[in-house]
Enzyme design. Structure first.
Site, PDB file in Angstrom:
ATOM      1  N   CYS A 150     -41.458 -22.464 -38.621  1.00  0.00           N
ATOM      2  CA  CYS A 150     -40.711 -23.712 -38.816  1.00  0.00           C
ATOM      3  C   CYS A 150     -39.211 -23.487 -38.577  1.00  0.00           C
ATOM      4  O   CYS A 150     -38.605 -22.595 -39.177  1.00  0.00           O
ATOM      5  CB  CYS A 150     -40.946 -24.251 -40.225  1.00  0.00           C
ATOM      6  SG  CYS A 150     -40.076 -25.802 -40.507  1.00  0.00           S
ATOM      7  N   GLY A 201     -50.440 -29.188 -29.108  1.00  0.00           N
ATOM      8  CA  GLY A 201     -49.604 -30.010 -29.971  1.00  0.00           C
ATOM      9  C   GLY A 201     -49.280 -31.321 -29.282  1.00  0.00           C
ATOM     10  O   GLY A 201     -50.121 -32.220 -29.168  1.00  0.00           O
TER      11      GLY A 201
HETATM   12  C1  LIG Z   1     -42.614 -32.975 -35.058  1.00  0.00           C
HETATM   13  C2  LIG Z   1     -43.190 -31.581 -35.123  1.00  0.00           C
HETATM   14  C3  LIG Z   1     -43.677 -31.102 -36.322  1.00  0.00           C
HETATM   15  C4  LIG Z   1     -44.224 -29.804 -36.401  1.00  0.00           C
HETATM   16  N1  LIG Z   1     -44.754 -29.364 -37.587  1.00  0.00           N
HETATM   17  C5  LIG Z   1     -45.316 -28.136 -37.661  1.00  0.00           C
HETATM   18  C6  LIG Z   1     -45.935 -27.669 -38.863  1.00  0.00           C
HETATM   19  O1  LIG Z   1     -46.022 -28.377 -39.873  1.00  0.00           O
HETATM   20  N2  LIG Z   1     -46.452 -26.402 -38.863  1.00  0.00           N
HETATM   21  C7  LIG Z   1     -46.408 -25.591 -37.754  1.00  0.00           C
HETATM   22  O2  LIG Z   1     -46.890 -24.455 -37.807  1.00  0.00           O
HETATM   23  N3  LIG Z   1     -45.868 -26.029 -36.598  1.00  0.00           N
HETATM   24  C8  LIG Z   1     -45.335 -27.270 -36.518  1.00  0.00           C
HETATM   25  N4  LIG Z   1     -44.823 -27.711 -35.332  1.00  0.00           N
HETATM   26  C9  LIG Z   1     -44.951 -26.884 -34.133  1.00  0.00           C
HETATM   27  C10 LIG Z   1     -46.239 -27.262 -33.364  1.00  0.00           C
HETATM   28  O3  LIG Z   1     -47.385 -26.955 -34.122  1.00  0.00           O
HETATM   29  C11 LIG Z   1     -46.325 -26.500 -32.026  1.00  0.00           C
HETATM   30  O4  LIG Z   1     -46.260 -25.130 -32.293  1.00  0.00           O
HETATM   31  C12 LIG Z   1     -45.185 -26.879 -31.084  1.00  0.00           C
HETATM   32  O5  LIG Z   1     -45.033 -28.271 -31.005  1.00  0.00           O
HETATM   33  C13 LIG Z   1     -45.449 -26.312 -29.678  1.00  0.00           C
HETATM   34  O6  LIG Z   1     -46.647 -26.802 -29.154  1.00  0.00           O
HETATM   35  P1  LIG Z   1     -46.661 -28.003 -28.072  1.00  0.00           P
HETATM   36  O7  LIG Z   1     -45.696 -27.641 -26.995  1.00  0.00           O
HETATM   37  O8  LIG Z   1     -48.101 -28.053 -27.642  1.00  0.00           O
HETATM   38  O9  LIG Z   1     -46.222 -29.242 -28.794  1.00  0.00           O
HETATM   39  C14 LIG Z   1     -44.265 -28.978 -35.244  1.00  0.00           C
HETATM   40  C15 LIG Z   1     -43.764 -29.483 -34.047  1.00  0.00           C
HETATM   41  C16 LIG Z   1     -43.230 -30.758 -33.966  1.00  0.00           C
HETATM   42  C17 LIG Z   1     -42.714 -31.265 -32.639  1.00  0.00           C
END
Ligand SMILES: Cc1cc2nc3c(=O)[nH]c(=O)nc-3n(C[C@H](O)[C@H](O)[C@H](O)COP(=O)(O)O)c2cc1C
Length: 393
Positions: A115, A242
Site C-alpha cells: 500500500c 486489477g
Molecule cells: C484504488 C486502488 C485501491 C487498491 N487497494 C489495494 C488493497 O486494498 N490491497 C492491495 O494489496 N492492493 C491494492 N491496490 C493495488 C491493486 O491490487 C493492484 O496491485 C494494482 O492496481 C496493480 O494492478 P493493475 O495494474 O491490474 O490495476 C489498489 C489499487 C488501486 C488503484
C-alpha cells in the site's frame, strides 16, 4: 494457470467483487466452448481489500464489513472463494487478527506489503515495510505461526519502496517466514500506478523463490495479450487482475479462452515488437533493465463482453451500492466504475461525460433506469425484474 481478482480499496470492494464474479460468457460466444473454467467468471479466487490493523484485535463485524462474504462461507454469491487481506506492521497484532480472520472463514490470510498511502506508510505499514526485510519477516512469521497450518498465508508485495534493490531480500524473507504464495505488483511504491509494470523484474524474484511457492504477476494487464506478455516476461503462470478487469469485466474469460486454446504459446514476434521501450524511471535501480508493458490504452483490442452485457451487471451493482454506501458517495461509486469502463467502451465514455459533474445519486439512478430499460426492452425485462434476476430475490 490461475487468475486472481485483485484487492482495490474504495473501488473493487464487495459490491464490484460480487458483480465481476457474476460475469458469464454470452450464451452464443464461441470462445467459451471447450475452455475449462474454474468458475464461470474465469476467476479462481478474489483477495478482498485491506483491513487495517493497529493496536487491537478487531471485532468480527469489522471483518464482515469489508468482507461480507464471510457470512457466506467465505464465497461470493456466485461461488468464488475470497481471501481477506490484513495491513499492519505490529507482528503481534497482525497475528491475533489473522487468527480471527481465519476463524471467521476466510479462504486464507493475505498480507499487504504494497500500500502506497502516506497515512499507512507513516505508521510503518504497507509498502514502507519493504525498506526493512526483517520486519517483513517478523510480520509474516508471526501470522504464519498464529493461524492453523491448513490456512494458507499469502503476501502481496511491490518491488520496493523508493527503488527495487531489496526486492529479492523481501521475497526471501516471506519465504523464510513460511508464506505459501506471493503476488508481486511489478512496481515500486515510487512508481505509484503509472505504467509500465516491470514484469521482467518479477522473473528475478521467481528465480530466487523456491519453485513450489507460486508467484503471481500483477500490474498493467489490460487485455489477453498483456497477460501472455506478463507470463512470458515474469515466468509466472498465474496472474492477478486489477483495473484491467474493472475496465473489461470479461477479461478473465478472454485470457482463459486465448491462453488455454493456445496452450501458453510465447508471444509472437509481432506482439514482442508491439512492446514499446521506456527509459529509466529510477536511476540506479535495476528496474531500468526491464521490459515495460505497453503504455497506450488506445492500442487495446475491443473488450470481449458487449456493452449490452455490461449493462446487465449495473442494476445488481447499484443495488449493493444503495444498500452499503452513504447517499452522498453513491454517484461517485458508479462514476468510478464508468471511469475505468470508458477505457474499453465508448458507451461508458458518453455516460461518464453526461454524469461527470453530478453528485446526485437520483440522477445517476435515472440514467441507469433509462439505460437498462432501453437495453431490456428487447429481452422483455424491466429494471425491477433485472434486480430480482441478479439477486435471486
Ligand atoms: C484504488 C486502488 C485501491 C487498491 N487497494 C489495494 C488493497 O486494498 N490491497 C492491495 O494489496 N492492493 C491494492 N491496490 C493495488 C491493486 O491490487 C493492484 O496491485 C494494482 O492496481 C496493480 O494492478 P493493475 O495494474 O491490474 O490495476 C489498489 C489499487 C488501486 C488503484
Amino acid at each position: 494457470m490461475r487468475i486472481v481478482l485483485a484487492p482495490m480499496e474504495g473501488l473493487l470492494d464487495f459490491a464490484l467483487r460480487d458483480t465481476l464474479t457474476r460475469v458469464r460468457w454470452p450464451a452464443d460466444a464461441a470462445p467459451a466452448q471447450g475452455v475449462a473454467l474454474p468458475h464461470p467468471s474465469g476467476l479462481d479466487h478474489c483477495v478482498a481489500e485491506f483491513i487495517r490493523i493497529s493496536d487491537r484485535v478487531l471485532p468480527p463485524r469489522s471483518f464482515v464489513r469489508v468482507m461480507p462474504e464471510l457470512l457466506n462461507g467465505g464465497y461470493t454469491a456466485s461461488g468464488v472463494p475470497v481471501r481477506g487481506q490484513l495491513l499492519g506492521s505490529d507482528p503481534e497484532m497482525m497475528a491475533a487478527n489473522a487468527q480471527r480472520l481465519a476463524a471467521l472463514g476466510s479462504h486464507g490470510v493475505d498480507l499487504n506489503f504494497g500500500c502506497p498511502a502516506q497515512v499507512v506508510n507513516r505508521h510503518g505499514g504497507g509498502a514502507s515495510l519493504l525498506k526493512e526485510p526483517d520486519r517483513v519477516y517478523a510480520v509474516a512469521h508471526a501470522v504464519r505461526q498464529a493461524v492453523p497450518s491448513k490456512v494458507l498465508v499469502s503476501a502481496k508485495m511491490r518491488l520496493g519502496f523508493d527503488d527495487d534493490r531489496l526486492a529479492e531480500d523481501c521475497a526471501l524473507a516471506l519465504v523464510a517466514a513460511g508464506v505459501a504464495e506471493i503476488v508481486v505488483h511489478a512496481r515500486t511504491k515510487a512508481h505509484g500506478y503509472r505504467p509500465p509494470a516491470y514484469w521482467a523484474r518479477v522473473a528475478d524474484l521467481r528465480a530466487v523463490i523456491p519453485a513450489h511457492i507460486p508467484v503471481i504477476v500483477n500490474g498493467e494487464i489490460w487485455c489477453d495479450a498483456d497477460a501472455r506478455r506478463a507470463q512470458a516476461a515474469s515466468g509466472c503462470r498465474d496472474v492477478m487482475l486489477g483495473r484491467g478487469m474493472v475496465a473489461d469485466p470479461g477479461l478473465a474469460l478472454a485470457i482463459r479462452a486465448h491462453l488455454e486454446q493456445k496452450s501458453h504459446q510465447a508471444p509472437t514476434l509481432k506482439e514482442k515488437i508491439a512492446i514499446p521501450q521506456q527509459g529509466l524511471e529510477i536511476v540506479g535501480s535495476r528496474v531500468s533493465a526491464c521490459q515495460p508493458a505497453h503504455l497506450d490504452a488506445l492500442a487495446l483490442p475491443p473488450a470481449v463482453l458487449p456493452w449490452a452485457e455490461v449493462l446487465t451487471l449495473l442494476p445488481g451493482f447499484w443495488q449493493w451500492v444503495t444498500q452499503r454506501v452513504e447517499r452522498r458517495h453513491r454517484a461517485g461509486r458508479l462514476k468510478q466504475w464508468l471511469n475505468l469502463l470508458r477505457r474499453r467502451y465508448p458507451e461508458a465514455q458518453v455516460a461518464f461525460d453526461g454524469l461527470r459533474l453530478s453528485n446526485d445519486h437520483r440522477l445517476v439512478e435515472a440514467w441507469l433506469h433509462a439505460q437498462v430499460e432501453h437495453s431490456d426492452e428487447e429481452r422483455g425485462l424491466d429494471f425491477k425484474t433485472q434486480h430480482m434476476k441478479t439477486h435471486g430475490t
